[in-house]
Design a protein around this motif. Structure first.
Motif, PDB file in Angstrom:
ATOM      1  N   UNK A   1       0.814  -1.219   0.000  1.00  0.00           N
ATOM      2  CA  UNK A   1       0.000   0.000   0.000  1.00  0.00           C
ATOM      3  C   UNK A   1       0.848   1.268   0.000  1.00  0.00           C
ATOM      4  N   UNK A   2       1.997   1.238   0.677  1.00  0.00           N
ATOM      5  CA  UNK A   2       2.863   2.420   0.711  1.00  0.00           C
ATOM      6  C   UNK A   2       3.411   2.723  -0.674  1.00  0.00           C
ATOM      7  N   UNK A   3       3.844   1.690  -1.373  1.00  0.00           N
ATOM      8  CA  UNK A   3       4.360   1.854  -2.741  1.00  0.00           C
ATOM      9  C   UNK A   3       3.263   2.390  -3.656  1.00  0.00           C
ATOM     10  N   UNK A   4       2.066   1.817  -3.546  1.00  0.00           N
ATOM     11  CA  UNK A   4       0.942   2.248  -4.385  1.00  0.00           C
ATOM     12  C   UNK A   4       0.575   3.702  -4.094  1.00  0.00           C
ATOM     13  N   UNK A   5       0.567   4.091  -2.828  1.00  0.00           N
ATOM     14  CA  UNK A   5       0.219   5.460  -2.457  1.00  0.00           C
ATOM     15  C   UNK A   5       1.212   6.464  -3.046  1.00  0.00           C
ATOM     16  N   UNK A   6       2.489   6.151  -2.920  1.00  0.00           N
ATOM     17  CA  UNK A   6       3.530   7.033  -3.472  1.00  0.00           C
ATOM     18  C   UNK A   6       3.388   7.142  -4.985  1.00  0.00           C
ATOM     19  N   UNK A   7       3.179   5.993  -5.631  1.00  0.00           N
ATOM     20  CA  UNK A   7       3.107   5.984  -7.088  1.00  0.00           C
ATOM     21  C   UNK A   7       1.850   6.684  -7.597  1.00  0.00           C
ATOM     22  N   UNK A   8       0.735   6.500  -6.900  1.00  0.00           N
ATOM     23  CA  UNK A   8      -0.497   7.172  -7.321  1.00  0.00           C
ATOM     24  C   UNK A   8      -0.374   8.687  -7.239  1.00  0.00           C
ATOM     25  N   UNK A   9       0.315   9.162  -6.213  1.00  0.00           N
ATOM     26  CA  UNK A   9       0.526  10.611  -6.092  1.00  0.00           C
ATOM     27  C   UNK A   9       1.361  11.137  -7.263  1.00  0.00           C
ATOM     28  N   UNK A  10       2.375  10.366  -7.654  1.00  0.00           N
ATOM     29  CA  UNK A  10       3.206  10.760  -8.791  1.00  0.00           C
ATOM     30  C   UNK A  10       2.383  10.759 -10.082  1.00  0.00           C
ATOM     31  N   UNK A  11       1.554   9.735 -10.273  1.00  0.00           N
ATOM     32  CA  UNK A  11       0.744   9.641 -11.488  1.00  0.00           C
ATOM     33  C   UNK A  11      -0.284  10.764 -11.565  1.00  0.00           C
TER      34      UNK A  11
ATOM     35  N   UNK B   1       0.253  13.768 -10.236  1.00  0.00           N
ATOM     36  CA  UNK B   1       1.039  14.980 -10.470  1.00  0.00           C
ATOM     37  C   UNK B   1       1.542  15.057 -11.902  1.00  0.00           C
ATOM     38  N   UNK B   2       1.880  13.899 -12.471  1.00  0.00           N
ATOM     39  CA  UNK B   2       2.406  13.840 -13.842  1.00  0.00           C
ATOM     40  C   UNK B   2       1.492  12.920 -14.653  1.00  0.00           C
ATOM     41  N   UNK B   3       0.354  13.408 -15.135  1.00  0.00           N
ATOM     42  CA  UNK B   3      -0.621  12.558 -15.825  1.00  0.00           C
ATOM     43  C   UNK B   3      -0.050  11.808 -17.029  1.00  0.00           C
ATOM     44  N   UNK B   4       0.946  12.383 -17.696  1.00  0.00           N
ATOM     45  CA  UNK B   4       1.513  11.734 -18.881  1.00  0.00           C
ATOM     46  C   UNK B   4       2.107  10.372 -18.568  1.00  0.00           C
ATOM     47  N   UNK B   5       2.498  10.158 -17.299  1.00  0.00           N
ATOM     48  CA  UNK B   5       3.100   8.878 -16.919  1.00  0.00           C
ATOM     49  C   UNK B   5       2.104   7.726 -16.979  1.00  0.00           C
ATOM     50  N   UNK B   6       0.799   8.042 -16.912  1.00  0.00           N
ATOM     51  CA  UNK B   6      -0.208   6.990 -16.941  1.00  0.00           C
ATOM     52  C   UNK B   6      -0.197   6.213 -18.256  1.00  0.00           C
ATOM     53  N   UNK B   7       0.374   6.780 -19.290  1.00  0.00           N
ATOM     54  CA  UNK B   7       0.483   6.077 -20.568  1.00  0.00           C
ATOM     55  C   UNK B   7       1.580   5.019 -20.545  1.00  0.00           C
ATOM     56  N   UNK B   8       2.470   5.097 -19.558  1.00  0.00           N
ATOM     57  CA  UNK B   8       3.659   4.247 -19.585  1.00  0.00           C
ATOM     58  C   UNK B   8       3.874   3.427 -18.313  1.00  0.00           C
ATOM     59  N   UNK B   9       3.173   3.784 -17.229  1.00  0.00           N
ATOM     60  CA  UNK B   9       3.319   3.067 -15.966  1.00  0.00           C
ATOM     61  C   UNK B   9       1.951   2.696 -15.426  1.00  0.00           C
ATOM     62  N   UNK B  10       1.855   1.495 -14.867  1.00  0.00           N
ATOM     63  CA  UNK B  10       0.613   1.055 -14.233  1.00  0.00           C
ATOM     64  C   UNK B  10       0.955   0.446 -12.880  1.00  0.00           C
ATOM     65  N   UNK B  11       0.300   0.930 -11.817  1.00  0.00           N
ATOM     66  CA  UNK B  11       0.631   0.496 -10.464  1.00  0.00           C
ATOM     67  C   UNK B  11      -0.430  -0.481  -9.965  1.00  0.00           C
ATOM     68  N   UNK B  12       0.005  -1.541  -9.273  1.00  0.00           N
ATOM     69  CA  UNK B  12      -0.903  -2.577  -8.793  1.00  0.00           C
ATOM     70  C   UNK B  12      -0.613  -2.878  -7.324  1.00  0.00           C
ATOM     71  N   UNK B  13      -1.643  -2.779  -6.487  1.00  0.00           N
ATOM     72  CA  UNK B  13      -1.500  -3.239  -5.108  1.00  0.00           C
ATOM     73  C   UNK B  13      -1.605  -4.749  -5.080  1.00  0.00           C
ATOM     74  N   UNK B  14      -0.640  -5.400  -4.424  1.00  0.00           N
ATOM     75  CA  UNK B  14      -0.664  -6.857  -4.300  1.00  0.00           C
ATOM     76  C   UNK B  14      -0.712  -7.207  -2.815  1.00  0.00           C
TER      77      UNK B  14
END
Length: 274
Positions: free
Chosen positions: A109-119, A121-134
């Motif tokens: 969850x910590x990794x996902x939270x950090x990554x979601x905040x980045x995505x 802030x930088x919407x263009x990254x959503x075309x190239x990165x996908x984050x998954x909580x496991x």
């Protein structure tokens, strides 16, 4: 299964970035396997475990092409394992990628939270990165590798993970970086699961920890319990990695100390096949 250890050091690297201790001075003098970058591994060329600040050096040193990497598995959110500044470069104009070239990132969850905040802030990254909580103890597929997160004993502020990786040939690896002696929930889950390869944290070298990291005495204890639970036998390969200069022993000394107990000592670029 083929595992390549790209980096084998703890957070500060070895020699430490600003360190003047004797172990770091000696590492600079000897060079070679005594120079250790922050920990990461590549499994079957298609799955990377952790993304440290030294990843750029890894791609140069080992001739890697991360433009085609589709699966990145993160153990926990500490910056030596999850260096997001470089992940932000997986977009135009810093990287020229084909449409639909997405890298999947898996974590707690910590990794996902950090990554979601980045995505956000930088919407263009959503075309190239996908984050998954496991969630812990739930198996998922990352390409042709089955992955199961297990609970580690490390930072208490998040559910840090170690992982089981199983390839299409049924070869199974236990990847145990950044953990003390495993929590009981993890021992219970792996009971009876056979591992062809076991990779263990040895941050404190000859010392003993068991609460956040491990040293060789802890590794020996874990190995013994794995044998008792039917998780390993004499055919299982055991590797130790994630070393700190605070442990004091350089590569050759670690090899000498670990060999009688059946452990191979990883170094940057070390490969093991099972």
């Amino acid at each position: 299964m083929r595992v390549k250890y790209l980096g084998t050091a703890a957070a500060e690297g070895w020699p430490g970035l600003f360190c003047a201790c004797q172990s770091c001075k000696e590492a600079r003098k000897r060079g070679g396997k005594n120079i250790r970058t922050r920990s990461s591994a590549l499994i079957n060329d298609g799955l990377m475990v952790d993304f440290p600040p030294d990843t750029y050096y890894h791609i140069i040193n080992f001739g890697l092409d991360l433009s085609q990497l589709k699966h990145l598995v993160i153990t926990h959110s500490h910056q030596d394992h999850f260096y997001t500044d470089d992940l932000e470069l997986r977009r135009s104009v810093f990287a020229h990628l084909e449409e639909g070239n997405i890298m999947n990132i898996y974590g707690n969850r910590a990794v996902v939270s950090i990554m979601n905040e980045i995505l956000q802030t930088i919407p263009a990254l959503n075309e190239y990165l996908s984050i998954h909580y496991v969630p812990p103890f739930e198996t998922f597929e990352a390409g042709d590798i089955k992955v199961t997160p297990l609970l580690a004993l490390h930072a208490r502020s998040e559910d840090c993970y170690i992982y089981i990786f199983e390839d299409g040939d049924g070869k199974r690896m236990l990847y145990g970086n950044d953990t003390g002696i495993f929590p009981e929930e993890t021992w219970e889950y792996i009971k009876g699961l056979y591992f062809n390869l076991v990779s263990l944290d040895c941050t404190v070298g000859p010392g003993k920890d068991g609460n956040n990291h491990m040293g060789l005495p802890d590794n020996i204890e874990v190995k013994k319990r794995l044998f008792e639970l039917g998780c390993a036998d004499e055919a299982t390969k055991f590797v130790i990695t994630h070393f700190s200069h605070n442990g004091g022993l350089l590569h050759d000394e670690l090899v000498e100390l670990a060999k009688p107990y059946g452990f191979e000592v990883a170094y940057d670029g070390f490969e093991v096949v099972v």
